[in-house]
Enzyme design. Sequence first.
Site, PDB file in Angstrom:
ATOM      1  N   LYS A 105       0.830  -1.312   0.092  1.00 21.26           N
ATOM      2  CA  LYS A 105      -0.109   0.136   0.240  1.00 21.26           C
ATOM      3  C   LYS A 105       0.965   1.328   0.040  1.00 21.26           C
ATOM      4  O   LYS A 105       0.747   2.261  -0.684  1.00 21.26           O
ATOM      5  CB  LYS A 105      -1.024  -0.082   1.362  1.00 21.26           C
ATOM      6  CG  LYS A 105      -0.411   0.254   2.472  1.00 21.26           C
ATOM      7  CD  LYS A 105      -0.310  -1.260   3.388  1.00 21.26           C
ATOM      8  CE  LYS A 105       0.231  -1.111   4.684  1.00 21.26           C
ATOM      9  NZ  LYS A 105       0.573  -2.372   5.364  1.00 21.26           N
ATOM     10  N   LYS A 205      -3.976   3.503   2.489  1.00 20.86           N
ATOM     11  CA  LYS A 205      -5.020   2.868   2.074  1.00 20.86           C
ATOM     12  C   LYS A 205      -6.170   3.849   1.625  1.00 20.86           C
ATOM     13  O   LYS A 205      -6.865   3.235   0.482  1.00 20.86           O
ATOM     14  CB  LYS A 205      -5.523   1.662   3.187  1.00 20.86           C
ATOM     15  CG  LYS A 205      -4.454   0.674   3.544  1.00 20.86           C
ATOM     16  CD  LYS A 205      -5.079   0.059   4.516  1.00 20.86           C
ATOM     17  CE  LYS A 205      -3.849  -1.075   4.876  1.00 20.86           C
ATOM     18  NZ  LYS A 205      -4.232  -1.794   6.234  1.00 20.86           N
ATOM     19  N   GLY A 302      -3.506 -10.945   7.627  1.00 18.95           N
ATOM     20  CA  GLY A 302      -3.358 -12.644   7.814  1.00 18.95           C
ATOM     21  C   GLY A 302      -2.874 -13.138   6.695  1.00 18.95           C
ATOM     22  O   GLY A 302      -2.998 -12.770   5.470  1.00 18.95           O
TER      23      GLY A 302
END
Length: 425
Positions: A105, A205, A302
């Site tokens: 990002k 983001k 994750g």
Amino acid sequence: MEKVGLGILGMGTVASGLINIIGINNSKITGNLNKELVINKVLVKSLDKKRDVNLPQEVYTTDAYDVINHKDTQIIVELIGGISPAYEYIKAALNNKKHVVTANKALIATHGEELEELAYKNGVSLMYEASVAGGIPIINTMTDNLCANEITDITGIINGTTNYILTQMAENNLEYEQAVKDAQALGFAEADPSSDVEGDDAAYKLSILSTIAFGQRINVRDIPKEGITKISKEDISYAKELGYNIKLLASASRKGDEIELRVHPAFVPASHPLSTVKNEYNAVFLKGNAVGGLMLYGKGAGSLPTGSAVLGDVMHIVKTGGKAKIDLKKENKYLIANKAHKQYYIRFEVIDKPGVLANIASIFGKNDISLASVVQRQKNGDETAPLVFITHEVDRKNIDAALEEIKDYKNVTQIASIIVVENFK
């Protein structure tokens, strides 16, 4: 069966997830593509480290250009993070006419325009679904499913670290410092969590999402940001009492020819869906002029969730041949006007004596700030007491002007907190 070669730069959490998904779901992936994904080379720091993936030793290399220049590789997956050397590696891959998929990002928010143009010039794709909100397909939803909509509002919880910390403070009555330590122990926060807790990660983001939504480049430097380091147990308690939860929100809104952008902690009404998003989960609430309001929810980080998003981009490239999805021609049609016209929660510590409340209210009135509610509590055990105001909607500049005057008022010992109150009209 035709093979599609992948090269992977980096062998961390997300890369492990990507490789394991390819192994676990290989028959489904192959059946969907009618082609086989083959991992040709993987960049690692050490050739000797044991890894929780099933790959032959010969695919590993410590030379990035073994990956980038491999003759049978069509798609490069960049998962090392950071600006440099990822920037140099992606440029080299694109100039070598390789498609690129990344979860980076910071790089896309900073150099996305240049890299998209380079991809276009070389007839290849640059895709980055995994750069925002982990496993949530937010970018593909905006560019594909909602492409017939004018997106007017984006509000999201897009940093799992801060959401975990705030959830633990609210549910387990933890101090901020202890919640951070717990997040680090569980792997939800880095050893240095500053990028998350200061709002930088969420700002990167939001830059990506708002660029897509509004069709013009949104520089991350144009996004005012405030993190969660000043949020206290007292603020959490008042939020609950008043019917809110505190969340770190990234928001972008277009009204007429103006765009307002902000990353900030906010009081979110307990009745709003974003208020129920807990721990490492993310959610993004979108408003389109045709579809209305909708919310996407899922794990924001994750190994497997983010690996899934990366693999989705890889498979899209294989299916379409790498056709560009995002319009390169982004004009600055809207003015960035961050007035922060909101309601505000303001908590003071004051000398507990007659007239203090009236004097503060008078200063607010002089600055065209009207008050929605006032909460006054008993003494703290000394001569001071907490005093909480919630204002009606007002520009932040009026709040700042009033507080500049109030800070010199001798009966105010501390301006403890200033937090936006979202009402989601």
